[in-house]
Design a protein around this motif. Structure first.
Motif, PDB file in Angstrom:
ATOM      1  N   ASP A 673       0.828  -1.071   0.026  1.00  0.00           N
ATOM      2  CA  ASP A 673       0.025  -0.249  -0.060  1.00  0.00           C
ATOM      3  C   ASP A 673       0.984   1.494  -0.105  1.00  0.00           C
ATOM      4  O   ASP A 673       0.408   2.127  -0.487  1.00  0.00           O
ATOM      5  CB  ASP A 673      -0.740  -0.066   1.153  1.00  0.00           C
ATOM      6  N   GLU A 724       0.835  10.462  -6.070  1.00  0.00           N
ATOM      7  CA  GLU A 724      -0.566  10.094  -6.237  1.00  0.00           C
ATOM      8  C   GLU A 724      -0.917   9.033  -5.209  1.00  0.00           C
ATOM      9  O   GLU A 724      -1.996   8.835  -4.834  1.00  0.00           O
ATOM     10  CB  GLU A 724      -0.595   9.750  -7.754  1.00  0.00           C
ATOM     11  N   HIS A 725       0.200   7.888  -5.245  1.00  0.00           N
ATOM     12  CA  HIS A 725      -0.257   6.564  -4.578  1.00  0.00           C
ATOM     13  C   HIS A 725      -0.319   7.193  -2.942  1.00  0.00           C
ATOM     14  O   HIS A 725      -1.264   6.523  -2.274  1.00  0.00           O
ATOM     15  CB  HIS A 725       0.889   5.567  -4.530  1.00  0.00           C
ATOM     16  N   GLY A 728      -3.617   8.474  -2.342  1.00  0.00           N
ATOM     17  CA  GLY A 728      -4.576   7.275  -2.258  1.00  0.00           C
ATOM     18  C   GLY A 728      -4.746   6.727  -0.986  1.00  0.00           C
ATOM     19  O   GLY A 728      -5.705   6.298  -0.672  1.00  0.00           O
ATOM     20  N   ASP A 731      -6.372   9.074   1.510  1.00  0.00           N
ATOM     21  CA  ASP A 731      -7.899   8.893   1.317  1.00  0.00           C
ATOM     22  C   ASP A 731      -8.547   7.426   1.918  1.00  0.00           C
ATOM     23  O   ASP A 731      -9.508   7.536   2.602  1.00  0.00           O
ATOM     24  CB  ASP A 731      -8.377   8.922   0.071  1.00  0.00           C
ATOM     25  N   ARG A 732      -7.622   6.373   1.831  1.00  0.00           N
ATOM     26  CA  ARG A 732      -7.926   5.018   2.413  1.00  0.00           C
ATOM     27  C   ARG A 732      -8.404   5.269   3.999  1.00  0.00           C
ATOM     28  O   ARG A 732      -9.160   4.483   4.650  1.00  0.00           O
ATOM     29  CB  ARG A 732      -7.412   3.817   1.858  1.00  0.00           C
ATOM     30  N   HIS A 752      -5.277  18.559  -1.884  1.00  0.00           N
ATOM     31  CA  HIS A 752      -5.957  17.292  -1.908  1.00  0.00           C
ATOM     32  C   HIS A 752      -6.674  17.408  -0.496  1.00  0.00           C
ATOM     33  O   HIS A 752      -7.676  16.523  -0.167  1.00  0.00           O
ATOM     34  CB  HIS A 752      -5.279  16.244  -1.977  1.00  0.00           C
TER      35      HIS A 752
END
Length: 797
Positions: A673, A724-725, A728, A731-732, A752
């Motif tokens: 992740d 970007e990862h 993400g 966000d998760r 963001h």
């Protein structure tokens, strides 16, 4: 007389000198770490930026090959005697290295965290200031040593004979005046031990009264205290006489015999001070660090009020200012004060000191003070402090090597850093920079892009040329060079607030702020504005709070991602269960280790002052385990084959089939992740880049139970594509019900965010206030702060 005609080597004044041809650093066949036999030519006296995803081989090429070989060759110019006192450096794996010049490495390594190391002692500023006070201070108290908190006052009596020629002098006393506070020994703080954390006074020694890690009844320390004869081991500690309690806590080291074994007895307090408190807290094992944080309180020394200096050193003043007050000043203010001093006797020294202090301001560190402990500096601040000594250096034709110099810098400060890099280049130096930020890549004369991926998928040169060529090229860096994160159209609604009231740590000015929970909140502001002071100083790390800071992972060459994350434990248990043997067999640091290399996989041969040689162990062939251990299999693989797997391969292997191990699969999922799917499980931590270590720490802390995650600059060491990862992942975390608070300068993370808290307006005493709080779109629309202006430019508003 006819003019002489020379048909030799003289081809006229316009021909270039042969010495001017050496304008390239040539690298051929570099194979350090994951580099795949690469060859490049780097122009000298130019600014070259090395880019690529984290783990692509940038540091291996710049630091592990070019800088390492330059340092090694310089060390070899010294005598064998001198080399014996220097670190021995092995020759990097490379076929040809030509055109090297002296390399000066300005890296992100944290500065020494010894309590007596400060910003002033780490540079020349403190030494120069001490000389100024020894000359101009009133009353005069002695030499510069009298103002040093690292020098103790000494007075000795006795006959000292000094021979000078035929004459002899006998001195009866020896005196040295130092500036060290005698109570705290120049540390500025004294420790106080909470005795209730050392023992349970309702129990006796034999009942396990001692609660210090490693002091169990069955261990050595338990045997020493129960068999010493100074204490009654069967009496509860609360019933001890004053003499017995003093022997338990304070008795000096005394030789005793227990069960016919000679041992040393020492009171608990001096023993703890020697074994725990004399070491850097960060280097202690986690359970011992937790004990120290529970049992020990550090308070400002009451004798010197935390200044570290003796009363005499504080009494001598210049224009009403003592050296303690001068060192406590913000450096920008101290520079103005030094500039106003007029003393012809020390004018050259004052000019040099003023130049050094001005360099701090110029490099964006004017908000620090000289008495700031160097261990509290961030990696970016430490790197810039190291730059101070090079800014005014008259050296030219030197190779300066920088490791992400923009780390910890606000976009406003990056412009200033770019100017400093260009200044070093314009003096005729070669400047090599490992960097991810497009603002710094844009000023490069030459760009080397490594990749295309990370780890085994990297290690090749994807592009060499100009910035325009990189933009037009099809490499990962080129494609993402002009990427810009967009502002969110809708932001999340907070589920609650974390109230902070009256925050006054460091430069904060009684700040009141409500941090929204259940959303992605970003705290930003220029370097030194008070971001970390607000977040780390006001949100206590404890129940429900997981704090992931920038402290480096300490690891030996035996440590690897599997041991650091705890992944090896479920793997060893799965192997043991499948084969009906003990888990300890599957540890290269325990019973299963190859006896020839002790589980290291290599044999190290010390060659005294020459670099040691590491040869692959012939018995285990580098696999680190005994041959018998490798006969045991799980899912058709032995333990060495599993440790050679990448995270992605291992995630698939332990996810299904005979090898299915849910506990291991969960850890591997977290590693993937955070973008570490390419790392091999057994890769030594010492070979990981800074960005990889930061993400390894993030993956480990994600396992902790907590509702609030506090992250300090998680984009450190991340390529444009990797950001970007990370977004993400954040966000998760928020979508799973966590609250995420991020201290960050990266505009993509700001854009963001659901909520931004901007501190400023400046650094040091010009900061420490909230200048904006609200959604990013409102910050861009208002453009009322430096952050707002840069974020608006970034998103093209």
């Amino acid at each position: 007389m006819a003019a002489r005609t020379d048909t030799g080597t003289n081809t006229g004044p316009s021909a270039p000198h042969v010495a001017d041809r050496h304008d390239l650093i040539r690298v051929l066949g570099a194979r350090v770490n994951n580099l795949k036999d690469i060859g490049i030519e780097i122009p000298k006296r130019r600014l070259t930026v090395f880019t690529g995803v984290s783990g692509s081989g940038k540091s291996s090429l710049v630091f592990g090959t070019i800088a390492a070989e330059s340092q090694r060759m310089i060390n070899e110019t010294y005598s064998a005697f001198v080399q014996g006192f220097m670190p021995t450096l092995a020759r990097p794996e490379v076929d040809v290295l030509e055109g090297l010049t002296t390399a000066i490495i300005v890296d992100q390594q944290r500065m020494g965290s010894d309590a007596r190391s400060t910003v002033g002692t780490a540079t020349d500023a403190n030494a120069m200031l001490r000389i100024v006070f020894s000359r101009l201070g009133q009353p005069h108290i002695g030499s510069p040593n009298a103002f040093s908190f690292n020098v103790a006052s000494v007075r000795a009596s006795g006959a000292i004979t000094v021979e000078r020629g035929a004459g002899k002098t006998v001195r009866q006393t020896f005196t040295r005046t130092g500036g060290m506070c005698p109570r705290c020994e120049g540390r500025g703080s004294v420790t106080d031990l909470d005795l209730s954390q050392l023992y349970d006074d309702s129990k006796s020694i034999n009942e396990g009264a001692l609660t210090i890690p490693g002091y169990s009844v069955d261990g050595w320390y338990g045997r020493i205290y129960s068999g010493s004869g100074f204490l009654d081991p069967d009496k509860p500690i609360r019933d001890y006489t004053p003499a017995e309690l003093d022997a338990l806590l304070h008795k000096e080291a005394t030789r005793i015999k227990v069960d016919n074994v000679n041992l040393t007895y020492e009171g608990l307090i001096p023993r703890i001070q020697k074994s725990f408190l004399s070491k850097d807290v960060d280097s202690l094992q986690p359970h011992i660090r937790a004990f120290v944080e529970r049992a020990v309180t550090f308070t400002a020394c009451p004798d010197c009020d935390g200044t570290r200096l003796s009363e005499a050193a504080r009494s001598s003043k210049i224009d009403g200012i003592g050296i303690d007050a001068a060192c406590a000043m913000q450096i920008s203010d101290l520079a103005a004060w030094v500039g106003g001093l007029e003393a012809p006797s020390v004018a050259p020294l004052l000019a040099t000191l003023a130049h050094t202090l001005d360099s701090f301001v110029e490099i964006g560190l004017g908000y620090l003070s000289l008495d700031r402990p160097s261990g509290t500096l961030s990696g970016g601040e430490a790197q810039r402090v190291k730059m101070i000594r090079h800014l005014g250096s008259p050296l030219t034709d030197v190779t300066y090597v920088f490791d992400e110099p923009t780390i910890g810098l606000h976009p406003h400060d990056i412009q200033r850093m770019n100017g400093l890099l260009l200044r070093l280049r314009d003096k005729g130096n070669t400047v090599l920079v490992v960097e991810h930020k497009p603002e710094t890549i844009a000023i490069a004369d030459h760009v080397v892009d490594l990749g295309p991926g990370a780890g085994p998928a990297g290690g090749t040169v994807c592009f060499e040329g100009t910035v325009e060529g990189l933009r037009a090229g099809g490499t990962l860096t080129g494609r993402h060079f002009d990427d810009r994160a967009a502002l969110k159209k809708t932001v999340r609604t907070p589920t609650g607030t974390l109230e902070i009231r009256g925050a006054a740590t460091h430069n904060l000015r009684d700040v009141d702020v409500d941090i929204p929970l259940g959303v992605l909140a970003v705290v930003t502001g220029v370097a030194g504005s008070g971001k970390s002071s607000l977040v780390h100083g006001s949100i206590p790390a404890g129940a429900g709070v997981v704090s992931i800071d920038q402290r480096a992972i300490r690891g030996s060459r035996r440590s690897n991602p599997a041991t650091y994350t705890g992944l090896l434990d479920p793997i060893r248990k799965a192997f043991a269960k499948a084969n009906g043997v003990k888990p300890a067999l599957f540890s290269a640091n325990s019973e299963g280790a190859c006896p020839n290399c002790n589980g290291a996989g290599v044999i190290y041969t010390d060659l005294a002052m020459m670099a040691g040689v590491a040869a692959t162990c012939e018995e285990c062939e580098g696999k680190r385990f005994q041959a018998a251990v490798l006969d045991h299999h799980l899912g058709g693989r032995d333990i060495s084959e599993v440790l050679a797997m990448s995270v992605d391969e291992a995630e698939e292997f332990f996810g299904a089939g005979e090898a299915r191990t849910p506990a291991a699969h969960t850890v591997l999922r977290r590693l993937a992740d955070v973008g570490l799917g390419y790392l091999s499980l057994g890769q030594p931590l010492t070979t990981l880049s800074g960005g990889e270590r930061q993400r390894l720490k993030l993956a480990t802390h994600m396992a902790e139970k907590g509702g609030v995650y506090v992250l300090d600059e998680p984009t450190t060491g991340l390529h444009l594509a990797d950001v970007e990862h990370l977004l993400g992942l954040l966000d998760r975390l928020v979508d799973s019900g966590k609250s995420v608070i991020v201290v960050e300068h990266h505009q993509a993370v700001m854009a963001h965010a659901d909520w931004i808290i901007d501190l400023g307006p400046g650094a040091g005493h010009d900061g420490g206030r909230i200048v904006f709080e609200g959604p990013p779109a409102d910050l861009v629309a208002a453009r009322s702060t430096l952050t707002g202006e840069h974020l608006a430019a970034y998103v093209g508003a």
